[in-house]
Design a protein around this motif. Structure first.
Motif, short mmCIF file in Angstrom:
data_model
loop_
_atom_site.label_atom_id
_atom_site.label_comp_id
_atom_site.label_asym_id
_atom_site.label_seq_id
_atom_site.Cartn_x
_atom_site.Cartn_y
_atom_site.Cartn_z
N ASP A 1 86.71 85.58 76.46
CA ASP A 1 85.45 86.32 76.52
C ASP A 1 84.55 85.70 75.46
O ASP A 1 84.84 85.79 74.27
CB ASP A 1 85.80 87.80 76.23
CG ASP A 1 84.61 88.74 76.11
OD1 ASP A 1 83.63 88.36 75.45
OD2 ASP A 1 84.71 89.86 76.63
N PRO B 1 75.74 87.01 75.86
CA PRO B 1 74.49 87.45 75.22
C PRO B 1 74.01 88.78 75.80
O PRO B 1 74.47 89.20 76.87
CB PRO B 1 73.51 86.34 75.59
CG PRO B 1 74.05 85.73 76.82
CD PRO B 1 75.54 85.88 76.78
N ASN B 2 73.13 89.42 75.07
CA ASN B 2 72.56 90.67 75.55
C ASN B 2 71.30 90.38 76.33
O ASN B 2 70.36 89.80 75.82
CB ASN B 2 72.28 91.59 74.37
CG ASN B 2 73.57 92.01 73.69
OD1 ASN B 2 74.59 92.19 74.35
ND2 ASN B 2 73.54 92.12 72.38
N HIS C 1 74.09 82.93 68.61
CA HIS C 1 75.01 82.84 69.75
C HIS C 1 75.67 81.48 69.87
O HIS C 1 76.53 81.28 70.72
CB HIS C 1 74.28 83.14 71.06
CG HIS C 1 73.75 84.53 71.15
ND1 HIS C 1 72.42 84.84 71.06
CD2 HIS C 1 74.40 85.71 71.28
CE1 HIS C 1 72.26 86.14 71.15
NE2 HIS C 1 73.45 86.70 71.28
N GLU D 1 78.85 94.09 81.07
CA GLU D 1 79.20 95.46 80.71
C GLU D 1 78.99 96.43 81.88
O GLU D 1 79.77 97.36 82.07
CB GLU D 1 78.38 95.90 79.50
CG GLU D 1 78.71 95.10 78.25
CD GLU D 1 78.13 95.71 76.98
OE1 GLU D 1 78.00 96.94 76.91
OE2 GLU D 1 77.78 94.94 76.06
N TYR E 1 80.30 101.22 73.31
CA TYR E 1 80.78 99.82 73.33
C TYR E 1 82.32 99.74 73.38
O TYR E 1 82.87 99.02 74.23
CB TYR E 1 80.19 99.14 72.09
CG TYR E 1 80.34 97.64 71.97
CD1 TYR E 1 80.19 96.80 73.07
CD2 TYR E 1 80.60 97.06 70.72
CE1 TYR E 1 80.30 95.42 72.93
CE2 TYR E 1 80.71 95.69 70.58
CZ TYR E 1 80.57 94.87 71.68
OH TYR E 1 80.68 93.52 71.52
N ASP F 1 84.91 98.16 76.34
CA ASP F 1 85.88 97.10 76.05
C ASP F 1 87.29 97.50 76.48
O ASP F 1 88.07 96.67 76.97
CB ASP F 1 85.85 96.73 74.56
CG ASP F 1 85.05 95.45 74.32
OD1 ASP F 1 85.12 94.55 75.17
OD2 ASP F 1 84.35 95.36 73.30
N TYR G 1 88.78 86.90 72.33
CA TYR G 1 87.39 87.37 72.21
C TYR G 1 86.75 86.63 71.05
O TYR G 1 87.25 86.70 69.92
CB TYR G 1 87.35 88.86 71.91
CG TYR G 1 87.93 89.73 73.00
CD1 TYR G 1 89.30 89.92 73.11
CD2 TYR G 1 87.10 90.34 73.94
CE1 TYR G 1 89.84 90.71 74.11
CE2 TYR G 1 87.62 91.14 74.94
CZ TYR G 1 88.99 91.32 75.03
OH TYR G 1 89.51 92.10 76.02
N THR H 1 83.57 86.46 68.72
CA THR H 1 82.31 87.09 68.29
C THR H 1 82.11 86.87 66.80
O THR H 1 83.03 86.43 66.11
CB THR H 1 82.29 88.63 68.49
OG1 THR H 1 83.05 89.24 67.44
CG2 THR H 1 82.84 89.06 69.83
N GLN I 1 81.72 91.93 63.97
CA GLN I 1 82.35 92.82 64.95
C GLN I 1 83.86 92.97 64.75
O GLN I 1 84.55 93.54 65.59
CB GLN I 1 82.07 92.32 66.37
CG GLN I 1 80.59 92.35 66.72
CD GLN I 1 80.32 92.24 68.21
OE1 GLN I 1 81.13 92.61 69.04
NE2 GLN I 1 79.15 91.70 68.55
N HIS J 1 85.20 96.56 64.96
CA HIS J 1 85.16 97.05 66.35
C HIS J 1 86.42 96.59 67.11
O HIS J 1 87.08 97.39 67.78
CB HIS J 1 83.89 96.53 67.04
CG HIS J 1 83.94 96.56 68.54
ND1 HIS J 1 83.84 97.72 69.27
CD2 HIS J 1 84.11 95.57 69.45
CE1 HIS J 1 83.93 97.44 70.56
NE2 HIS J 1 84.10 96.15 70.70
N PHE J 2 86.75 95.30 66.98
CA PHE J 2 87.93 94.80 67.71
C PHE J 2 89.22 95.38 67.15
O PHE J 2 90.10 95.78 67.90
CB PHE J 2 87.94 93.28 67.74
CG PHE J 2 86.96 92.74 68.75
CD1 PHE J 2 87.29 92.66 70.09
CD2 PHE J 2 85.68 92.37 68.37
CE1 PHE J 2 86.38 92.21 71.03
CE2 PHE J 2 84.75 91.92 69.30
CZ PHE J 2 85.11 91.83 70.64
N1 ARG Z 1 77.21 91.28 73.87
C1 ARG Z 1 77.81 91.38 72.58
C2 ARG Z 1 76.83 90.91 71.50
O1 ARG Z 1 75.99 90.08 71.76
C3 ARG Z 1 79.06 90.54 72.45
C4 ARG Z 1 80.17 90.92 73.40
C5 ARG Z 1 81.50 90.43 72.92
N2 ARG Z 1 82.57 90.72 73.81
C6 ARG Z 1 83.16 91.91 73.93
N3 ARG Z 1 84.11 92.05 74.82
N4 ARG Z 1 82.83 92.92 73.18
O2 ARG Z 1 76.93 91.39 70.38
#
Ligand code: ARG
Length: 577
Positions: free
Chosen positions: A124, A128-129, A138, A268, A318, A322, A340, A342, A346, A349-350
Motif C-alpha cells: 500500500d 494521495p488524497n 508524497h 478509501e 481512518y 484500514d 504500508y 507512509t 502515521q 496510527h499503524f
Molecule cells: N491517504 C493517506 C495520506 O495521504 C495515506 C494512506 C496510507 N495508507 C493506509 N492504508 N492508511 O495521508
C-alpha cells in the motif's frame, strides 16, 4: 553460488572441532561475523577473532593463528593472522571464475535471493488524497513503496501494488459545496487538479473566517453535502467521481514519469460497505468501549492512546477503514506480508490498528508491516500543506527535467529534440529519485535540487553516466571474439569483482530492512569501482586478446548488475547522457 563468505565460514566451522577440542560453531553463525575490511590492504574479508574468544576459551591472537593454519594450501582463499584478526584474500582466478561466471550465466536474475516464490506481498503506497496537492511529501511513499515492490518481485514474490486513494471523507462535502458555489466546469476541465485545490483552499479559508465570526453556515452546508454523498445522491456522486477522475489524471502523469503502475486503485471509498461487519465483530467481542459518545478500543494496556472506531455521530474513521481494508485484502489476496509505506507521522496510527486486528484474533495481523519515512524540506524550508506552501512533485520534476535538458543541449549540440527530451526526463526524474533514496528512509531530508542534479558526486546523473559508459564500451566491443577464460590481472579488477560479488547480500539486506537506500549505496560502490577500472585499465586496447575479452566480460557484468540495480530503485537505464 556459494559465496566466498559461505566458503570461508564452512571451512572454519569444519576445522574447529579438530583445532579446539571438539568446539562447535555452526557456519551460519560464523558467516554473520565475517566483515569487509575498510582497507584493501587488510584483505578482502576478515574474521574478528575476539568475537570467538569466549566460546573457544583462547585469546583472539591464538585463535587467529590456529585458524590460519586451516587454510594452508587452499587454492581459493589465503588467510593471514594479524592482531587477532584473520584476514582473507581471495585468489584472482577463483574470484574471476566464481563471480563473472555467476553474473554472466544468471544475467538479470543475478542477485535475487529467489526466496519469495509462491508467496504474495501486498504493498500500500503513494495513496494521495484526492483533490489535494500531490506534493514532495508524497515522493517518499511513492518511490520507497515502488522500490520495495520491485525488490520483492525480484525475490520472486507475487506483488500487488495498491494505491489506496484518499477518495472519501468530509473533505468531499467541502469540495461539493465549494464547487456548487464558485465552481466552473469548463475552467476545471481545462485547469485540472490545480483548480480543485484552489476551491479546496478557498472553502477552508471561508470556513475559518465564518468560525471567527461565530457562524457555521458553510461548515453545516459542507457536512450536509457529504451526508448526501453518503446517501448516494446522484448529483453529488457524479461530482465526486469527476473530482477523483481529474485528480487521477494528474497523478498518472507523475506515475508515468516514474514508470509506476498500480495493480489496484481501490481507495478509501471502496471500503465503505465493508466496515460495518468489522465494527460489529469488535462489538461482539466486547472490544468496543463508549467514550464520550464515541466508540473506541482501549489500548492503555499496550501503552497507546485509544483507537477511534466510530465518532459520536456514528461515522467511521481512518483506522476503521484500514481495518476493513486489511481484512478485505487478506480475503482477496491471501497475503504473506502486507506492507504500508507512509510518513513516520502515521506510525502511531499503524501501531494502534495493528494491535486492534491482533486483538480481533486475525492471524494475519502478524504479517502487517509499517514502513515509515522521515520528512522532506526543500532548500531548508519546511513544507506547510495547510497554507498551500507546497512544492508539487510535478513542478519539482519539470524543473529538474528542464535543467538537464539545457545541460544536454550544451553537451550534445547535434542531438535531436526527441532524443534530448527522452534523456532529460530519464535523468531529471532519476536525479530526484536517486537523491531522495540516498539516505536511510527514516532520516529527515533537506532536498537541494542543485546537488541532486550535479554530474559529479554521488548523484543520479553520475551513476546514469557510468551506466551509459559501460554501454558504450560494449557497443564498441562488438565483433571481438568472446572470452574463453575469465581471468583478472590487476588490483582494480580484483576490487571490481569484489563489489560485484556483494550484490546478492546487499539485495537481501535491503529487503529485510525495507531499505531501498542500500541499493542506492551499492550502485555508488559499483560505479566507483567500475570508473577506477575504466580509468586505470585498458579495455578494448589491452595488450593481448584474452585480456581484452576478459575485460569486456567484466564490463558486461557491471552493465548487467547496474541495470538490475537501477530497476530496483525506479531509475531508468540510459545508453547515452
Ligand atoms: N491517504 C493517506 C495520506 O495521504 C495515506 C494512506 C496510507 N495508507 C493506509 N492504508 N492508511 O495521508
Amino acid at each position: 553460488m556459494q559465496t566466498f563468505k559461505d566458503y570461508i565460514a564452512e571451512k572454519i566451522s569444519a576445522s574447529l572441532p579438530g583445532l579446539f577440542g571438539g568446539a562447535v560453531i555452526p557456519d551460519g553463525e560464523l558467516r554473520e561475523l565475517i566483515e569487509y575490511p575498510p582497507d584493501a590492504s587488510m584483505g578482502d574479508l576478515a574474521l574478528p577473532c575476539f568475537k570467538l574468544s569466549r566460546t573457544l576459551r583462547r585469546s583472539p591472537v591464538q585463535i587467529a593463528l590456529a585458524l590460519a593454519g586451516a587454510f594452508d594450501g587452499d587454492s581459493k582463499v589465503k588467510a593471514a593472522a594479524l592482531n587477532g584478526y584473520l584476514n582473507f584474500t581471495v585468489d584472482n582466478a577463483a574470484l574471476a571464475e566464481g563471480v563473472l561466471g555467476e553474473v554472466l550465466s544468471k544475467g538479470e536474475r543475478y542477485g535475487s535471493p529467489e526466496n519469495g516464490h509462491g508467496k504474495t506481498v501486498v504493498l500500500d503506497y503513494s495513496s494521495p488524497n484526492v483533490a489535494k496537492p500531490f506534493h514532495i511529501g508524497h515522493l517518499g511513499t511513492t518511490v520507497i513503496g515502488h522500490s520495495l515492490k520491485k525488490l520483492h518481485e525480484f525475490a520472486g514474490y507475487k506483488c500487488v501494488g495498491i494505491n489506496y486513494l484518499g477518495d472519501w471523507g468530509t473533505q468531499f462535502g467541502k469540495m461539493i459545496c465549494a464547487y456548487k458555489k464558485w465552481g466552473n466546469r469548463d475552467e476545471i476541465e481545462a485547469g485540472g487538479v490545480d483548480r480543485l485545490v484552489e476551491l479546496y483552499v478557498r472553502i477552508n479559508n471561508a470556513i475559518e473566517a465564518e468560525k471567527a465570526e461565530g457562524k457555521t453556515a458553510l461548515a453545516d452546508e459542507s457536512r450536509a453535502e457529504f451526508h448526501n454523498l453518503e446517501l448516494g445522491d446522484k448529483d453529488n456522486i457524479a461530482l465526486w467521481k469527476w473530482f477523483v477522475e481529474i485528480s487521477l489524471n494528474e497523478y498518472s502523469k507523475t506515475y508515468r514519469q516514474l514508470d509506476i503502475e498500480f495493480d489496484s486503485y481501490a481507495g478509501e471509498s471502496f471500503y465503505t460497505d465493508k466496515m460495518p461487519a468489522q465494527v460489529e465483530k469488535l462489538r461482539q467481542m466486547g472490544l468496543l468501549k463508549i467514550d464520550d459518545g464515541a466508540s473506541i478500543v482501549d489500548l492503555g494496556e499496550y501503552g497507546m492512546p485509544p483507537c477511534l472506531i466510530l465518532k459520536k455521530d456514528g461515522s467511521t474513521l481512518y483506522p476503521t477503514r484500514d481495518i476493513a481494508a486489511a481484512n478485505y485484502r487478506y480475503e482477496t489476496y491471501h497475503f504473506d506480508k502486507a506492507i504500508y509505506v507512509t510518513s513516520a507521522a502515521q506510525s502511531l496510527h499503524f501501531a494502534q490498528w495493528f494491535k486492534v486486528v491482533e486483538l480481533m484474533g486475525y492471524d494475519w495481523s502478524k504479517n502487517l508491516v509499517h514502513v515509515p519515512y522521515g520528512t522532506v524540506s526543500i532548500n531548508g524550508a519546511k513544507l506547510a500543506t495547510r497554507t498551500g506552501n507546497v512544492i508539487l512533485l510535478r513542478d519539482l520534476f519539470s524543473q529538474a527535467i528542464e535543467k538537464v535538458d539545457a545541460i544536454t543541449a550544451e553537451k550534445n549540440p547535434g542531438m535531436s529534440d526527441e532524443k534530448r527530451a527522452e534523456i532529460a526526463e530519464a535523468v531529471g526524474v532519476g536525479a530526484v529519485v536517486f537523491y531522495y533514496l540516498s539516505n536511510n528512509r527514516i532520516k529527515d531530508i533537506n532536498f537541494m535540487l542543485e546537488d541532486a542534479l550535479s554530474y559529479e558526486g554521488n548523484t543520479g546523473p553520475y551513476v546514469q553516466y557510468t551506466y551509459a559508459r559501460s554501454c558504450s564500451v560494449l557497443e564498441k566491443s562488438e565483433g571481438v571474439s568472446p572470452v574463453t577464460k575469465y581471468r583478472i590481472t590487476t588490483d582494480d579488477e580484483h576490487e571490481l569483482l569484489k563489489v560485484l560479488a556483494q550484490f546478492p547480500e546487499r539485495v537481501s539486506a535491503a529487503i529485510e530492512a525495507y531499505e531501498p537506500s542500500y541499493i542506492t549505496r551499492y550502485i555508488l560502490d559499483l560505479a566507483a569501482a567500475f570508473n577506477r577500472f575504466y580509468h586505470n585499465c585498458q579495455i578494448l586496447t589491452a595488450d593481448d586478446p584474452e585480456t581484452v575479452a576478459a575485460r569486456i566480460a567484466e564490463t558486461k557484468a557491471v552493465n548487467t548488475v547496474l541495470g538490475t540495480a537501477f530497476g530496483l530503485i525506479c531509475l531508468k537505464k540510459t545508453t547515452q547522457i
